[in-house]
Enzyme design. Structure first.
Site, short mmCIF file in Angstrom:
data_model
loop_
_atom_site.label_atom_id
_atom_site.label_comp_id
_atom_site.label_asym_id
_atom_site.label_seq_id
_atom_site.Cartn_x
_atom_site.Cartn_y
_atom_site.Cartn_z
N HIS A 499 0.81 -1.22 0.00
CA HIS A 499 0.00 0.00 0.00
C HIS A 499 0.85 1.27 0.00
O HIS A 499 0.59 2.18 0.79
CB HIS A 499 -0.91 0.02 1.23
N PRO A 500 1.86 1.43 -0.86
CA PRO A 500 2.64 2.67 -0.82
C PRO A 500 1.82 3.87 -1.28
O PRO A 500 1.08 3.81 -2.27
CB PRO A 500 3.79 2.38 -1.79
#
Length: 567
Positions: A499-500
């Protein structure tokens, strides 16, 4: 189902109204919305190939897409001090549909407080929960509204206030059930976590099954949802295997700078494409800052060190990287059916395959995580700050073989990490992957929450509802108890949950580190926006695909309105 008509090639005139870089969760939706006007010519550029690889569309196929150069950029992080020197594989989608082609298919908006925080940080109420709900619903097609009413209550008034019907983005319940997961949910309730019937109402605290982006047992990616239905539009052109090198920036006589297009390689041919209205970067939290930095937009010192002329100094480009780090606790069990045992031999695997072929159900229809829970790491917290992903299986890492013993995995992540990292180019060459340094567990608060979350997992598993399975902690190991031991162990066993966000964040006019304004326009460069997860100032309290699509829905409205105002 998997066939796709070929799109136009570079033989078309290389002048468009809109050029969108990246055909992922945001880019495909933007291409759909901006090409509704037949008078606007839209180019969508994707570095990867078409999404005609069969494993993209079978839900369990993420196992064969992550770590596969056919569908993944194959990034790795820098060695992480907080992970005791480990470097992590960092999957990012490289195909039509982007990460929506390889992700966990979980539909999760986050919490209303996430969007209230964005509104406060940008001084723009357009980002509030109230004003974002319509952009979530605009493309949503929720199974619980198929007959016009919520089957759980017979009434759709409250649910239809929160969810949409008839949009392109299908949301379905999972097509399987496991006794071990039912028992874990009961144990969570016994430990004080309430049941949840909807994780997407603004407060996701509770335990329940994740809803998924699937259609009749197949993965739904954004290419199928938003591109296939409009492939007849002559004003929409899609190029695959087309990798952007730099943005084209022109300076006017008065010193104003404008992005007028992109320079890219389509196969072995170098092509320059012009955009008469806007260039929109939707290459993701890694790709968008990389392209900006390669174009001389970012920290001036970085550009100069790489021999790149500085077009616009924006020190926030590539900074503020945030990600969810999951700690995977594995428990051996007895008297339980788990995927480890079901898929332990050829006969079991054949049965699993046959069930999927005949019914589109069973383990091959599984998302990586089936049961979810949101709760607080300590009771003094005002909101849920932990997310659990619970799976009836165990393995060392996705892509590795299942363990030979029956087991389940309870992964937990800190929803609101305070650690911040960065993405920085290593050279001026587009083919060199950037340095990715999330700086996981670099703050005292994150390390404390990591230790507390392991203790909470143990508390849930010790509840009576799971006792008949005689669970035994296999990883991290019950012998480790102190804060220091547990924080170190978290560094040993934790992994990214993919989930960057945050590397080109939006902000108020007085925020020196903001890269884009509240309408996602790059500061100091006309004709250029960033529309993807990189613009999030803070990470959402859950999975990030749905919020990214909401951002794109909102941006499309603004882009169209700006064009009308210019006309």
């Amino acid at each position: 189902m998997l066939a796709m008509k070929p799109y136009a090639s570079t033989a078309d005139a290389a002048v468009f109204d809109y050029v969108i870089v990246g055909a992922g969760s945001a880019g495909c939706l933007l291409a759909n919305r901006l090409s509704r006007d037949p008078g606007k010519r839209v180019l969508l550029i994707e570095a990867g190939r078409r999404d005609n690889y069969p494993w993209i569309h079978i839900p369990v196929g993420y196992l064969y897409c992550i770590g596969n150069p056919r569908t993944d950029w194959l990034y790795k992080t820098e060695p992480e001090a907080g992970l005791n020197g480990r470097s992590l594989r960092y999957p990012r989608g490289k195909t039509l549909g982007g990460c929506s082609s390889i992700n966990g298919m979980i539909y999760m908006r986050g919490q209303s407080r996430d969007y209230e925080s964005w509104a406060a940080q940008t001084n723009d109420r357009e980002w509030s929960w109230e004003n974002s709900l319509g952009d979530f619903k605009a493309h949503e097609d929720h199974y619980r509204l198929d007959d016009g009413a919520d089957p759980a209550t017979g009434d759709n008034s409250r649910f239809s206030d929160m969810h949409g019907r008839g949009g392109e983005w299908r949301i379905e319940k999972q097509r399987l059930k496991w006794d071990i997961l039912e028992s874990f949910a009961e144990a969570a309730v016994e430990a004080g976590i309430p049941r949840s019937t909807d994780f997407n109402s603004g407060d996701n605290e509770g335990v329940g099954y994740f809803e998924v982006n699937q259609k009749a047992g197949w993965r739904l990616n954004t290419s199928k949802a938003f591109l296939r239905p409009v492939r007849h539009r002559r004003n929409l052109v899609v190029w695959t295997e087309a990798e952007v090198e730099t943005l084209a920036i022109e300076t006017s006589a008065d010193g104003a700078k404008r992005c007028t297009g992109v320079s890219l390689y389509h196969g072995s041919a170098k092509v320059t494409v012009r955009a008469t209205a806007e260039v929109i970067l939707s290459a993701g939290a890694i790709g968008s800052p990389q392209i900006l930095q390669l174009s001389g937009i970012g920290p001036a010192g970085l550009s100069q060190a790489m021999g790149i002329p500085v077009e616009k100094e924006l020190p926030g480009v590539g900074e503020n990287l945030q990600d969810h780090l999951q700690i995977r606790a594995v428990f051996k069990v007895k008297n339980a059916k788990t995927l480890n045992t079901l898929a332990s031999n050829l006969v079991g695997k054949a049965r699993i395959g046959l069930e999927y072929v005949l019914k589109r159900s069973g383990p091959m229809s599984m998302s990586p995580s089936q049961l979810g829970a949101f709760t607080r790491s300590d009771p003094d917290r005002a909101h849920a700050n932990l997310e659990y992903h619970v799976q009836p299986l165990s393995l060392d890492a996705f892509g590795e073989p299942l363990h030979s013993f029956p087991a389940f995995t309870a992964s937990v992540c800190n929803l609101n990490p305070t650690s911040r990292g960065h993405v920085r180019i290593r050279s001026r060459h587009r083919g060199d992957p950037p340095a990715i340094a999330p700086n996981y567990l670099s703050t005292d608060e994150d390390r404390r929450i990591a230790a507390d979350s392991i203790r909470q997992i143990r508390s849930i598993v010790s509840q009576p509802a799971l006792s008949r399975y005689q669970p035994v902690e296999w990883k991290p190991g019950i012998e480790f108890q102190s804060d220091g031991e547990l924080a170190k162990l978290a560094g040993d066993i934790a992994n990214t949950i993919f989930h960057p966000v945050g590397t080109a964040r939006m902000g108020a006019t007085d925020d020196a580190m903001a890269v884009v304004d509240s309408r996602l326009r790059v500061r100091g460069i006309e004709g250029l926006r960033v529309v993807d997860a990189s613009v999030m100032p803070t990470i959402t309290s859950g999975n990030t695909s749905a919020p990214t699509m909401m951002i794109a829905e909102k941006a499309a409205r603004w882009i169209i309105a700006d064009a009308q105002n210019r006309a």
